[in-house]
Structures are given as C-alpha cells and as structure tokens.
Design a protein around this motif. Structure first.
Motif, PDB file in Angstrom:
ATOM      1  N   PRO A 197       0.814  -1.228   0.000  1.00 36.31           N
ATOM      2  CA  PRO A 197       0.000   0.000   0.000  1.00 36.31           C
ATOM      3  C   PRO A 197       0.842   1.269   0.000  1.00 36.31           C
ATOM      4  CG  PRO A 197      -0.805  -1.573   1.628  1.00 36.31           C
ATOM      5  CD  PRO A 197       0.513  -2.080   1.162  1.00 36.31           C
ATOM      6  N   TYR A 198       1.969   1.230   0.731  1.00 35.47           N
ATOM      7  CA  TYR A 198       2.828   2.414   0.791  1.00 35.47           C
ATOM      8  C   TYR A 198       3.512   2.655  -0.553  1.00 35.47           C
ATOM      9  CZ  TYR A 198       2.208   1.473   5.769  1.00 35.47           C
ATOM     10  OH  TYR A 198       1.658   1.233   6.997  1.00 35.47           O
ATOM     11  N   LEU A 199       3.885   1.572  -1.232  1.00 38.75           N
ATOM     12  CA  LEU A 199       4.524   1.704  -2.541  1.00 38.75           C
ATOM     13  C   LEU A 199       3.579   2.365  -3.528  1.00 38.75           C
ATOM     14  CD1 LEU A 199       6.782   1.114  -4.583  1.00 38.75           C
ATOM     15  CD2 LEU A 199       5.814  -1.178  -4.855  1.00 38.75           C
ATOM     16  N   VAL A 200       2.319   1.919  -3.543  1.00 39.98           N
ATOM     17  CA  VAL A 200       1.329   2.511  -4.441  1.00 39.98           C
ATOM     18  C   VAL A 200       1.122   3.989  -4.098  1.00 39.98           C
ATOM     19  CG1 VAL A 200      -1.093   2.464  -5.119  1.00 39.98           C
ATOM     20  CG2 VAL A 200       0.179   0.316  -4.883  1.00 39.98           C
ATOM     21  N   GLU A 201       1.036   4.288  -2.800  1.00 39.96           N
ATOM     22  CA  GLU A 201       0.838   5.671  -2.362  1.00 39.96           C
ATOM     23  C   GLU A 201       1.997   6.552  -2.802  1.00 39.96           C
ATOM     24  OE1 GLU A 201       0.596   8.126   1.853  1.00 39.96           O
ATOM     25  OE2 GLU A 201      -0.050   6.042   1.795  1.00 39.96           O
ATOM     26  N   GLU A 202       3.227   6.050  -2.645  1.00 38.14           N
ATOM     27  CA  GLU A 202       4.390   6.851  -3.033  1.00 38.14           C
ATOM     28  C   GLU A 202       4.443   7.066  -4.543  1.00 38.14           C
ATOM     29  OE1 GLU A 202       5.994   8.495  -1.053  1.00 38.14           O
ATOM     30  OE2 GLU A 202       5.704   7.502   0.871  1.00 38.14           O
ATOM     31  N   ALA A 203       4.047   6.051  -5.311  1.00 34.27           N
ATOM     32  CA  ALA A 203       4.036   6.208  -6.768  1.00 34.27           C
ATOM     33  C   ALA A 203       3.034   7.288  -7.174  1.00 34.27           C
ATOM     34  CB  ALA A 203       3.702   4.881  -7.436  1.00 34.27           C
ATOM     35  N   LEU A 204       1.877   7.320  -6.525  1.00 33.87           N
ATOM     36  CA  LEU A 204       0.876   8.337  -6.836  1.00 33.87           C
ATOM     37  C   LEU A 204       1.349   9.727  -6.413  1.00 33.87           C
ATOM     38  CD1 LEU A 204      -2.378   6.418  -5.838  1.00 33.87           C
ATOM     39  CD2 LEU A 204      -1.564   6.943  -8.146  1.00 33.87           C
ATOM     40  N   GLU A 205       2.038   9.811  -5.283  1.00 34.07           N
ATOM     41  CA  GLU A 205       2.563  11.107  -4.837  1.00 34.07           C
ATOM     42  C   GLU A 205       3.643  11.603  -5.802  1.00 34.07           C
ATOM     43  OE1 GLU A 205       3.785  10.790  -0.784  1.00 34.07           O
ATOM     44  OE2 GLU A 205       1.741  10.588  -0.016  1.00 34.07           O
ATOM     45  N   LEU A 206       4.447  10.671  -6.324  1.00 35.66           N
ATOM     46  CA  LEU A 206       5.452  11.064  -7.315  1.00 35.66           C
ATOM     47  C   LEU A 206       4.772  11.561  -8.582  1.00 35.66           C
ATOM     48  CD1 LEU A 206       8.266  11.294  -8.505  1.00 35.66           C
ATOM     49  CD2 LEU A 206       8.180   8.831  -9.021  1.00 35.66           C
ATOM     50  N   ASP A 207       3.708  10.870  -8.993  1.00 31.78           N
ATOM     51  CA  ASP A 207       2.958  11.306 -10.173  1.00 31.78           C
ATOM     52  C   ASP A 207       2.434  12.728  -9.989  1.00 31.78           C
ATOM     53  OD1 ASP A 207       1.553  10.643 -12.773  1.00 31.78           O
ATOM     54  OD2 ASP A 207      -0.169  11.093 -11.516  1.00 31.78           O
ATOM     55  N   GLN A 208       1.951  13.031  -8.781  1.00 32.29           N
ATOM     56  CA  GLN A 208       1.460  14.376  -8.501  1.00 32.29           C
ATOM     57  C   GLN A 208       2.593  15.397  -8.538  1.00 32.29           C
ATOM     58  OE1 GLN A 208      -1.698  14.900  -8.269  1.00 32.29           O
ATOM     59  NE2 GLN A 208      -1.632  17.087  -7.891  1.00 32.29           N
ATOM     60  N   ALA A 209       3.761  15.008  -8.014  1.00 32.55           N
ATOM     61  CA  ALA A 209       4.915  15.904  -8.037  1.00 32.55           C
ATOM     62  C   ALA A 209       5.367  16.171  -9.469  1.00 32.55           C
ATOM     63  CB  ALA A 209       6.064  15.304  -7.224  1.00 32.55           C
ATOM     64  N   LEU A 210       5.282  15.174 -10.318  1.00 37.69           N
ATOM     65  CA  LEU A 210       5.635  15.365 -11.723  1.00 37.69           C
ATOM     66  C   LEU A 210       4.689  16.357 -12.389  1.00 37.69           C
ATOM     67  CD1 LEU A 210       6.353  11.651 -12.661  1.00 37.69           C
ATOM     68  CD2 LEU A 210       8.035  13.496 -12.611  1.00 37.69           C
ATOM     69  N   THR A 211       3.439  16.357 -11.958  1.00 41.50           N
ATOM     70  CA  THR A 211       2.465  17.302 -12.499  1.00 41.50           C
ATOM     71  C   THR A 211       2.794  18.722 -12.082  1.00 41.50           C
ATOM     72  OG1 THR A 211       0.731  15.607 -12.475  1.00 41.50           O
ATOM     73  CG2 THR A 211       0.017  17.903 -12.576  1.00 41.50           C
ATOM     74  N   HIS A 212       3.146  18.889 -10.810  1.00 43.02           N
ATOM     75  CA  HIS A 212       3.430  20.230 -10.297  1.00 43.02           C
ATOM     76  C   HIS A 212       4.769  20.753 -10.801  1.00 43.02           C
ATOM     77  CE1 HIS A 212       0.577  19.490  -6.658  1.00 43.02           C
ATOM     78  NE2 HIS A 212      -0.074  19.836  -7.743  1.00 43.02           N
ATOM     79  N   GLY A 213       5.760  19.864 -10.925  1.00 44.67           N
ATOM     80  CA  GLY A 213       7.038  20.264 -11.472  1.00 44.67           C
ATOM     81  C   GLY A 213       7.953  21.010 -10.521  1.00 44.67           C
ATOM     82  N   ALA A 214       7.677  20.987  -9.195  1.00 45.03           N
ATOM     83  CA  ALA A 214       8.563  21.644  -8.237  1.00 45.03           C
ATOM     84  C   ALA A 214       9.779  20.749  -7.989  1.00 45.03           C
ATOM     85  CB  ALA A 214       7.817  21.893  -6.930  1.00 45.03           C
ATOM     86  N   PRO A 215      11.002  21.223  -8.274  1.00 40.36           N
ATOM     87  CA  PRO A 215      12.185  20.365  -8.161  1.00 40.36           C
ATOM     88  C   PRO A 215      12.385  19.762  -6.772  1.00 40.36           C
ATOM     89  CG  PRO A 215      12.711  22.345  -9.397  1.00 40.36           C
ATOM     90  CD  PRO A 215      11.331  22.539  -8.830  1.00 40.36           C
ATOM     91  N   ALA A 216      12.185  20.550  -5.716  1.00 36.26           N
ATOM     92  CA  ALA A 216      12.396  20.036  -4.363  1.00 36.26           C
ATOM     93  C   ALA A 216      11.389  18.939  -4.042  1.00 36.26           C
ATOM     94  CB  ALA A 216      12.290  21.166  -3.338  1.00 36.26           C
ATOM     95  N   GLU A 217      10.137  19.146  -4.420  1.00 38.62           N
ATOM     96  CA  GLU A 217       9.113  18.138  -4.176  1.00 38.62           C
ATOM     97  C   GLU A 217       9.395  16.879  -4.990  1.00 38.62           C
ATOM     98  OE1 GLU A 217       4.238  17.573  -4.517  1.00 38.62           O
ATOM     99  OE2 GLU A 217       5.204  19.414  -5.214  1.00 38.62           O
ATOM    100  N   LEU A 218       9.805  17.056  -6.235  1.00 44.31           N
ATOM    101  CA  LEU A 218      10.125  15.922  -7.092  1.00 44.31           C
ATOM    102  C   LEU A 218      11.292  15.126  -6.517  1.00 44.31           C
ATOM    103  CD1 LEU A 218       9.609  14.414  -9.730  1.00 44.31           C
ATOM    104  CD2 LEU A 218      11.117  16.043 -10.876  1.00 44.31           C
ATOM    105  N   ARG A 219      12.302  15.818  -6.027  1.00 40.82           N
ATOM    106  CA  ARG A 219      13.449  15.142  -5.415  1.00 40.82           C
ATOM    107  C   ARG A 219      13.020  14.296  -4.229  1.00 40.82           C
ATOM    108  NH1 ARG A 219      16.295  19.247  -2.110  1.00 40.82           N
ATOM    109  NH2 ARG A 219      14.525  18.668  -0.783  1.00 40.82           N
ATOM    110  N   ASP A 220      12.175  14.867  -3.355  1.00 39.92           N
ATOM    111  CA  ASP A 220      11.740  14.146  -2.161  1.00 39.92           C
ATOM    112  C   ASP A 220      10.887  12.933  -2.516  1.00 39.92           C
ATOM    113  OD1 ASP A 220      13.060  16.015  -0.671  1.00 39.92           O
ATOM    114  OD2 ASP A 220      11.268  17.138  -0.082  1.00 39.92           O
TER     115      ASP A 220
END
Length: 261
Positions: free
Chosen positions: A34-57
């Motif tokens: 469940p955590y892996l799926v959640e992190e993948a979705l959060e990364l997808d959201q970060a890719l949408t926003h495009g903030a480098p610091a958020e994407l790195r985290d």
C-alpha cells in the motif's frame, strides 16, 4: 561520488534499518505494497506540479521502497541489485535492437511489438497490464497496446468520428431508456469515455493531464462563484440555477487564463 555508490547507499540504508529497527524488520513485500502505491501516486502528482524540491523528495521516497523490495529479495535469496539491474539491461537491449544490435534488426524496433514477442505468440497483446490501474489509464494503455500491433486509426479523424457516433448512441439510449435500463446507459457512457480517451491519444494528449486541468479549472471557477455569492449575500444552496449561471459567467470572464469551460 558516483551514481552507483549513491544507489548502493540506499540499499545499505535499508539493510541497516532492517537490522536495527523492529518496525522495518517486520515489513514484508505484502505489508509494503500500500505504501509503494501511495508513493508512486505522490510522485505522479509531483511530476504534475514540477517543483524540483518536491520531485526530489518523492523520488527519494519511491527509491526507498524499491530498495526495500531488493533487500527483501536478497534476504530470501531470490534476487539482488545485480540481477535486477542485469534483467533491466537485457530487456532494454532486446527492445532497442536498433541501438544495441546490427542494422539488419531495425524492423524489430517497435516497443509494443518487441514486448509482444517477449510475452510469446500465444499471449494476448493486452495481457500483463496491472488490474489495479486507474480506469482512465487502463483505457489509454489498452488502446496503446492494440495500436502497437497495428489496430489503430491513421489519424485523429477516426476516433473523432467514433466520439460523435457514441454521443448519438447515448442520446438514443437516453430517449428510449425506461426504468431498469441503467445498465445500458452505463455502457453507453463507458463507450463514450473510452472513445474520448482514444481521441486524446491520437492527438498526443495525455487524458489524465487534460482531465486534471479541467478539474482544476472547474474548482477555481466554482470557488470564484462562491466568493461572488458571499460578497452579494447570495445563498448558493438556495439560489436558482439562472442566478448561479450568471455568477459562473462572471467568474469565467474574470479568469485570467482566458480558457472556456
């Protein structure tokens, strides 16, 4: 410091966590899913926003979970970083023969075609997609898979015509449907959505991004309607559709992006 060393540090970190932290030691492949799926979705959201610091985290969070799965594989003597990386390399070599093989293999460079050959002649082109994919993405990937073996229109006019056809069929169903006909309406709505996804694909538009933008646009304009209503003492819950529509048009006119909904 090399990238290889950086990846090795991630694996070493997880090994240390597994050795010294009771919670990390207790984790299994299944408990981490469940955590892996959640992190993948959060990364997808970060890719949408495009903030480098958020994407790195978010990339770091996903890397942690990948490292966890590799270390668990090591502990079970099933796989390790070398075998995982080697399998990845070999797959990419097979799927890019025009880069890693002789020129006479160029006809095999299509990605979906190579994947189909790897799955075997008897395996369906549509097999292997994770059943948990969100429906919008599943529709896109099914169409992409089919297109990879030639089942596709040459341009966007074909799917555009299909969208129009599905709208007509939905209108007929809406007109003729009586009680107990909800399944037919649902099916027609599904066909229309599927056709719209295919049109987006042929126009090289990611339907998820398009829908996200539409959602954001609607949210912003509806919140503007609510602000206008508060300023004018209008109760949104009691106002007529005509009154709300006037506020909507005002909010749309004030939209600095100049989009139309």
């Amino acid at each position: 410091m090399s990238h290889d060393a950086a990846l090795a540090r991630a694996l070493a970190l997880v090994r240390d966590l597994r050795a010294r932290c009771p919670w990390d030691h207790a984790q299994t492949r299944q408990t981490l899913r469940p955590y892996l799926v959640e992190e993948a979705l959060e990364l997808d959201q970060a890719l949408t926003h495009g903030a480098p610091a958020e994407l790195r985290d978010e990339l770091g969070d996903l890397l942690l979970h990948l490292a966890f799965q590799i270390v668990i594989g090591e502990e079970r003597r099933e796989l390790d970083a070398e075998t995982v990386t080697r399998a990845l390399e070999e797959k990419m070599w097979r799927r890019h023969p025009h880069l890693f093989a002789d020129a006479d293999t160029l006809e095999h460079k299509d990605w979906e075609g190579v994947k189909q050959r790897e799955r075997g002649a008897r395996s369906s082109t549509l097999r292997g997609l994770p059943p948990a994919l969100p429906p919008l993405l599943m529709a896109y990937r099914l169409q992409e898979r089919a297109a990879g073996v030639g089942f596709d229109w040459p341009d966007a006019q074909g799917p555009l015509g299909k969208v129009k056809e599905e709208i007509v069929e939905l209108e007929v169903e809406m007109r003729d449907a009586g009680s107990g006909m909800r399944d037919a309406l649902r099916d027609e709505i599904g066909d229309l959505l599927f056709a719209v996804v295919n049109l987006a694909r042929k126009l090289a538009i990611d339907p998820r991004v398009a829908l996200e933008r539409a959602n954001d646009k609607f949210r912003g304009r509806f919140e503007a309607v609510e602000r206008l209503a508060r300023e004018r003492g209008v109760d949104v819950g009691r106002a007529s559709l005509e009154a709300l529509d006037r506020l909507w048009e005002e909010a749309k006119a004030a939209d600095s992006h100049g989009h139309s909904l």
